[in-house]
Design an enzyme around this catalytic site. Structure first.
Site, PDB file in Angstrom:
ATOM      1  N   CYS A  44       0.816  -1.220   0.000  1.00  0.00           N
ATOM      2  CA  CYS A  44       0.000   0.000   0.000  1.00  0.00           C
ATOM      3  C   CYS A  44       0.850   1.270   0.000  1.00  0.00           C
ATOM      4  O   CYS A  44       0.548   2.226  -0.733  1.00  0.00           O
ATOM      5  CB  CYS A  44      -0.943  -0.003   1.200  1.00  0.00           C
ATOM      6  SG  CYS A  44      -0.162  -0.423   2.770  1.00  0.00           S
ATOM      7  N   HIS A  95      -2.981   6.503   4.327  1.00  0.00           N
ATOM      8  CA  HIS A  95      -1.533   6.582   4.541  1.00  0.00           C
ATOM      9  C   HIS A  95      -1.019   7.927   4.018  1.00  0.00           C
ATOM     10  O   HIS A  95      -1.435   8.396   2.953  1.00  0.00           O
ATOM     11  CB  HIS A  95      -0.802   5.473   3.786  1.00  0.00           C
ATOM     12  CG  HIS A  95      -0.970   4.111   4.369  1.00  0.00           C
ATOM     13  ND1 HIS A  95      -1.652   3.848   5.535  1.00  0.00           N
ATOM     14  CD2 HIS A  95      -0.507   2.897   3.925  1.00  0.00           C
ATOM     15  CE1 HIS A  95      -1.605   2.552   5.788  1.00  0.00           C
ATOM     16  NE2 HIS A  95      -0.921   1.951   4.826  1.00  0.00           N
TER      17      HIS A  95
END
Length: 340
Positions: free
Chosen positions: A130, A243
């Site tokens: 990710c 994130h």
């Protein structure tokens, strides 16, 4: 005529998101099946306005299915993916198991779509980590213009990257801090995550880096350019989804911050929100549920000859996992299978 698609690990965070995104993007399907472990058999999951009941992965026959989107850990992938691939079903795998196999393409469709044609070697395609996925979407158009020599990245990674257990631990610990009789010691994480940051994701390696940091290095080289030098520090922060990354880039050639901003505004999958004023940037709370990778704080680094800094934010359950897998499926259909 559409595709027959299996979603493996359909009860998990990423599996559910895969089903959501397949429906949202109106992926051309004739049939969709939700697969999970035997203990989750019969569990209902949403697919657009429909409800699917999970079937048992252990006994499922992949023969005749076009694609399987795997959202289970490496151990389960190792057990079930080769059989699916052998049955003629193309596996798009979200685990780390196959990412570093030279015979298996590791793909971010905005960055290296040409790699899709290598899928046939093993009938498997790997989805990147990710934290890597969102960074390379920003790096590639800049690399094409001025050639990146070195990247220094510090990540601020949400607890959903550690699955449902990670999100539950942040929630429970946050509540317990306000209740002195309700102590919630760390279980999923190595230290308290509520009101704290933890500079440790995945296992430690011999050189002192963590596996998550190593993944960012290895995957950037495989996806963008093996000559790029990357050093990473990966940190878990008390954010539920999204994130963030502070990225410092050193180029071979000079790249003005204004031109970099223009390049990124035109780049696929990127949304630039970069005003030099209060709130003129994107935070993880604002990116949740969005397909884009958001870039802010683009500015020259005056400490090196050809340097830039930028801030990169994305929904890790989407671009970092489920969305990228569905985009790979779209690319596979468009370039290779050509049914939908």
């Amino acid at each position: 005529m559409g595709y027959r698609v299996a979603v493996v690990g359909a009860t998990g965070n990423v599996g559910r998101e895969m089903l959501n995104i397949l429906a949202e993007r109106q992926f051309p399907t004739d049939e969709v099946v939700a697969l999970a472990s035997r203990r989750s058999m019969g569990t209902e999951v949403s697919f657009g306005d429909r409800t699917l009941k999970c079937k048992d992965l252990d006994t499922f026959d992949f023969t005749g299915w076009d694609m399987a989107l795997f959202a289970v850990g490496s151990e389960a992938t190792k057990k079930y993916a080769p059989g699916a691939a052998k049955a003629g079903c193309v596996v798009i795998d979200n685990s780390s198991l196959y990412r570093y196999d030279p015979d298996i393409p590791l793909i971010v469709p905005e960055v290296n779509p040409q790699a899709i044609h290598d899928y046939a070697k093993k009938n498997i395609i790997a989805n990147p980590n990710c934290s890597t996925a969102q960074m390379v979407v920003a790096l590639k158009p800049l690399h094409d213009r001025a050639t990146i020599k070195r990247v220094v990245v510090s990540t601020y990674q949400s607890v959903s990257g550690a699955g449902k257990e990670g999100a539950d631990e942040l929630w429970d610990q946050t509540k317990s801090i306000y209740n002195p009789t309700d102590d919630k010691p760390p279980k999923k994480f190595t230290k308290q995550i509520a009101f704290n940051v933890i500079p440790h994701i995945d296992v430690f390696m011999e050189d002192g880096s963590t596996k998550e940091e190593w993944k960012m290095v290895a995957e950037t080289k495989k996806i963008v350019d093996p000559k790029i030098k990357v050093t990473a520090t990966c940190v878990r922060v008390p954010v539920f989804v999204g994130h963030s990354e502070a990225v410092n880039i050193e180029f071979e050639d000079h790249l003005d911050e204004g031109e970099a901003r223009d390049i990124l505004r035109e780049a696929p999958g990127v949304m630039v929100i970069d005003k030099r004023e209060d709130g003129g940037y994107v935070t993880p709370v604002e990116c949740v549920g969005d397909f884009a990778t958001f870039i802010s704080r683009i500015r020259q680094d005056s400490t090196i000859d050809n340097g830039l800094n930028l801030w990169c934010v994305s929904d890790n359950l989407r671009k970092g996992a489920a969305l990228n897998a569905v985009q790979i499926a779209e690319l596979l259909g468009r370039e290779v299978l050509k049914k939908g």
